[in-house]
Design a protein around this motif. Structure first.
Motif, PDB file in Angstrom:
ATOM      1  N   ILE A  85     -17.552   4.159 -12.824  1.00  0.00           N
ATOM      2  CA  ILE A  85     -16.247   3.526 -13.040  1.00  0.00           C
ATOM      3  C   ILE A  85     -15.267   4.525 -13.654  1.00  0.00           C
ATOM      4  O   ILE A  85     -14.109   4.613 -13.236  1.00  0.00           O
ATOM      5  N   THR A  86     -15.725   5.284 -14.630  1.00  0.00           N
ATOM      6  CA  THR A  86     -14.863   6.272 -15.289  1.00  0.00           C
ATOM      7  C   THR A  86     -14.418   7.352 -14.311  1.00  0.00           C
ATOM      8  O   THR A  86     -13.229   7.686 -14.236  1.00  0.00           O
ATOM      9  N   ARG A  88     -14.340   7.198 -11.042  1.00  0.00           N
ATOM     10  CA  ARG A  88     -13.482   6.577 -10.034  1.00  0.00           C
ATOM     11  C   ARG A  88     -12.054   6.408 -10.565  1.00  0.00           C
ATOM     12  O   ARG A  88     -11.079   6.700  -9.873  1.00  0.00           O
ATOM     13  N   LYS A  89     -11.951   5.918 -11.795  1.00  0.00           N
ATOM     14  CA  LYS A  89     -10.634   5.701 -12.393  1.00  0.00           C
ATOM     15  C   LYS A  89      -9.863   7.024 -12.474  1.00  0.00           C
ATOM     16  O   LYS A  89      -8.697   7.088 -12.083  1.00  0.00           O
ATOM     17  N   HIS A  90     -10.523   8.077 -12.953  1.00  0.00           N
ATOM     18  CA  HIS A  90      -9.861   9.384 -13.032  1.00  0.00           C
ATOM     19  C   HIS A  90      -9.519   9.890 -11.638  1.00  0.00           C
ATOM     20  O   HIS A  90      -8.427  10.439 -11.421  1.00  0.00           O
ATOM     21  N   ARG A  93      -6.479   8.273 -10.067  1.00  0.00           N
ATOM     22  CA  ARG A  93      -5.237   8.691 -10.726  1.00  0.00           C
ATOM     23  C   ARG A  93      -4.948  10.178 -10.555  1.00  0.00           C
ATOM     24  O   ARG A  93      -3.971  10.694 -11.093  1.00  0.00           O
TER      25      ARG A  93
END
Length: 129
Positions: A85-86, A88-90, A93
């Motif tokens: 999740i981390t 993917r989020k980075h 963005r």
């Protein structure tokens, strides 16, 4: 019933002794049995609990399903899904360097999970697999 000897740091034993003295557990044995069974239920929700009064002790300790879920983490007890999740989020963005730092900080470069996370990050960079 099997008997097993386990060594604990003095500080841990002192904390357990305090819980027994306060009456939270009837004995150290009860604490150790409950603790072992509780961890096994975190690891395997289908674990068949054998400890007498397990549910009663859990209720007395006020361990809620929310507490239980927090102890397990997002993906049932492993850090990996949280890491996905981390990353993917980075990646979404465009913060590729932040994702790289996260991976490098939490994983050895030869870990399978590290390799998967790096592949995932590559998809956000548009790199071919």
């Amino acid at each position: 019933m099997a008997k097993d000897t386990v060594r604990y740091p003095d500080e841990v034993v002192e904390e357990i002794d305090a819980l027994v003295e306060d009456g939270m557990f009837e004995s150290k044995s009860e604490f150790y049995r409950f603790s072992a069974e509780y961890v096994l239920t975190l690891i395997d929700p289908d674990h068949d609990v054998k400890t007498f009064n397990f549910d009663e002790i859990k209720t007395e300790l006020d361990i809620t399903e929310e507490d239980h879920a927090k102890a397990l983490g997002t993906d049932g007890g492993t850090f990996f899904l949280d890491a996905v999740i981390t990353v993917r989020k980075h990646g979404l963005r465009g913060n590729h360097e932040a994702a790289e730092r996260f991976i490098d900080t939490h994983y050895d470069s030869t870990d399978q999970e590290c390799i998967i996370l790096e592949e995932l990050l590559g998809t956000y960079r548009g790199e071919p697999s």
